[in-house]
Design an enzyme around this catalytic site. Structure first.
Site, PDB file in Angstrom:
ATOM      1  N   TYR A  77       0.583  -0.769  -0.077  1.00 32.55           N
ATOM      2  CA  TYR A  77      -0.186  -0.085   0.036  1.00 32.55           C
ATOM      3  C   TYR A  77       1.123   0.733  -0.119  1.00 32.55           C
ATOM      4  O   TYR A  77       1.705   1.142   0.844  1.00 32.55           O
ATOM      5  CB  TYR A  77      -1.146   0.161   1.409  1.00 32.55           C
ATOM      6  CG  TYR A  77      -1.543   1.468   1.174  1.00 32.55           C
ATOM      7  CD1 TYR A  77      -2.978   1.655   0.861  1.00 32.55           C
ATOM      8  CD2 TYR A  77      -1.057   2.476   1.848  1.00 32.55           C
ATOM      9  CE1 TYR A  77      -3.384   2.562   1.205  1.00 32.55           C
ATOM     10  CE2 TYR A  77      -1.645   3.815   2.314  1.00 32.55           C
ATOM     11  CZ  TYR A  77      -2.836   3.916   1.954  1.00 32.55           C
ATOM     12  OH  TYR A  77      -3.880   4.966   2.271  1.00 32.55           O
TER      13      TYR A  77
ATOM     14  N   GLU B 246      -3.836   7.070  -3.744  1.00 34.88           N
ATOM     15  CA  GLU B 246      -4.028   5.992  -2.729  1.00 34.88           C
ATOM     16  C   GLU B 246      -3.830   4.963  -4.266  1.00 34.88           C
ATOM     17  O   GLU B 246      -4.524   4.791  -4.837  1.00 34.88           O
ATOM     18  CB  GLU B 246      -4.770   5.893  -1.742  1.00 34.88           C
ATOM     19  CG  GLU B 246      -4.974   6.365  -0.749  1.00 34.88           C
ATOM     20  CD  GLU B 246      -6.429   5.720   0.186  1.00 34.88           C
ATOM     21  OE1 GLU B 246      -6.013   5.240   1.226  1.00 34.88           O
ATOM     22  OE2 GLU B 246      -6.921   5.492  -0.698  1.00 34.88           O
TER      23      GLU B 246
END
Length: 389
Positions: free
Chosen positions: A109, A197
């Site tokens: 991530y 993101e």
């Protein structure tokens, strides 16, 4: 303003961030054409909506043949996808992204957002990619690594390299991460973003990093200087009432209660919703008509709030500083007559020409409850929303 994944990935590519190849399609026939253009023997069909959790909701399908690309595209396009982030109404699927399958060794991530308490951009990374990062943050916060970027110096290579070590990357991958983070930071600052993101950022079986997904939010306050990005807005993914409000410079957010609020000033609007809650009521919306509210804007605000079938009472709380209370009163009277408001309206006016404003309301012949005290007004509107007098 949010962007679709395919739009975000195009920006990633422009800033040198490696992405998984893909082409958007708005029909099953176009999806088939794009899959053939990409080549290979497997593709991913991804619904393009402004919500996370698409995979769990059936918005991401692995197609092992051209026929499956067509089948999944037909199943998705023209439908509504409800995810754990979209709310019960969901979002319409008007576009799908046809993407080549990637050989995945591991999932990471990577994110970047503005930390308002630090007044700096914070970079976040985690080995727990491909998962609900909010859940990871809540249950296993030690798995999330962060660093802050000095706004004068910008992102530094040593910070990115340390993040690479934290994520257990090898020498080659750390170098790739340094380049990717430089590109992300340039994108973030030059395009006035509020959030980026990549979940997941994958490590392929060949050992390279690649953005398998992409999420971008642009700061609405900066849209005046991001005209090209504004052209990417997809209003079908946004609340219809909120879009209508923007056309009249109204700040509107729909909520779940039954007491509509019309206030001038964001702080006063928050206080108004708080006092409604304090007296046992539930706000139906946040609606700030602005400090320079006009009769016309007040009328549009009324039309907006009465279009919500849940509304059982309306609370108008206006402080007349820049705007005069008598003009607001005229706007309220005209709006009630024009719209045909059938629910109780409680009005509290304070400020410039307040007495003239209250006299106009009292002499209007309409069922408008005028009051001076905020607590009394909140009590009356909550009582009215429950069928009281």
């Amino acid at each position: 303003m949010n962007l679709h994944e395919y739009q975000a990935k195009q920006l990633f590519s422009d800033y040198g961030i490696p992405i998984s190849p893909g082409i958007p399609a708005t029909s099953a026939e176009e999806a088939v054409k794009n899959a053939k253009k990409l080549g290979g023997d497997g593709w991913v069909v991804k619904a393009q909506v402004h919500a996370g959790g698409r995979g769990k909701a059936g918005g991401v399908k692995l197609a092992k043949s051209i026929d499956e690309v067509k089948q999944y595209s037909e199943q998705m396009l023209g439908t509504t996808l409800v995810t754990n982030q979209s709310g019960s109404e969901g979002h319409p699927i008007n576009c799908v992204l046809i993407q080549t399958m990637s050989d995945i060794e591991s999932e990471l991530y990577l994110g970047m957002l503005v930390d308002r308490s630090k007044r700096r951009i914070v970079v976040m990374g985690s080995r727990a990619g491909g998962m609900d990062i909010e859940e990871v943050a809540a249950t296993e916060p030690e798995k999330i690594h962060t660093f802050f970027v000095d706004p004068i110096l910008g992102i530094q290579d040593f910070q990115s390299r340390k993040m690479g070590f934290d994520l257990n990357l090898n020498d080659t991958q750390r170098k790739q991460l340094v380049g990717a983070l430089k590109g992300l930071y340039s994108l973030f600052t030059q395009k006035d973003l509020s959030l980026v993101e990549i979940n997941p950022l994958i490590i392929t079986t060949s050992g390279d990093i690649e953005a398998l997904d992409a999420k971008i939010s642009v700061d609405d306050n900066a849209m005046f200087r991001q005209k090209l990005l504004e052209e990417l807005r997809d209003e079908s993914q946004e609340n219809e009432k909120e879009n209508h409000a923007k056309k009249f410079d109204l700040n509107y957010i729909a909520l779940d209660g039954n007491i509509a609020c019309m206030v001038n000033g964001a702080g006063l609007a928050m206080a108004t919703m708080d006092i409604i809650k304090l007296h046992g009521g539930e706000p139906a919306n946040f609606l700030d008509v602005g400090g320079g509210a006009t009769k016309e804007r007040v009328a549009e605000a009324f039309k907006l709030i009465v279009s919500d079938q849940k509304v059982k009472a309306i609370f108008v709380n206006i402080f007349g500083g820049i705007v005069r209370c008598d003009l607001i009163a005229e706007g309220i009277i005209n709006a009630v007559k024009e719209v045909g408001v059938s629910v109780p309206v409680v009005v509290r006016l304070q400020g410039t020409k307040v007495e003239e404003g209250k006299n106009l309301l009292n002499d209007s012949g309409l069922e408008i409850i005028s009051t001076d005290d905020l607590t009394d007004a909140a009590h009356k509107v909550v009582n009215a929303s429950k069928g009281g007098n």
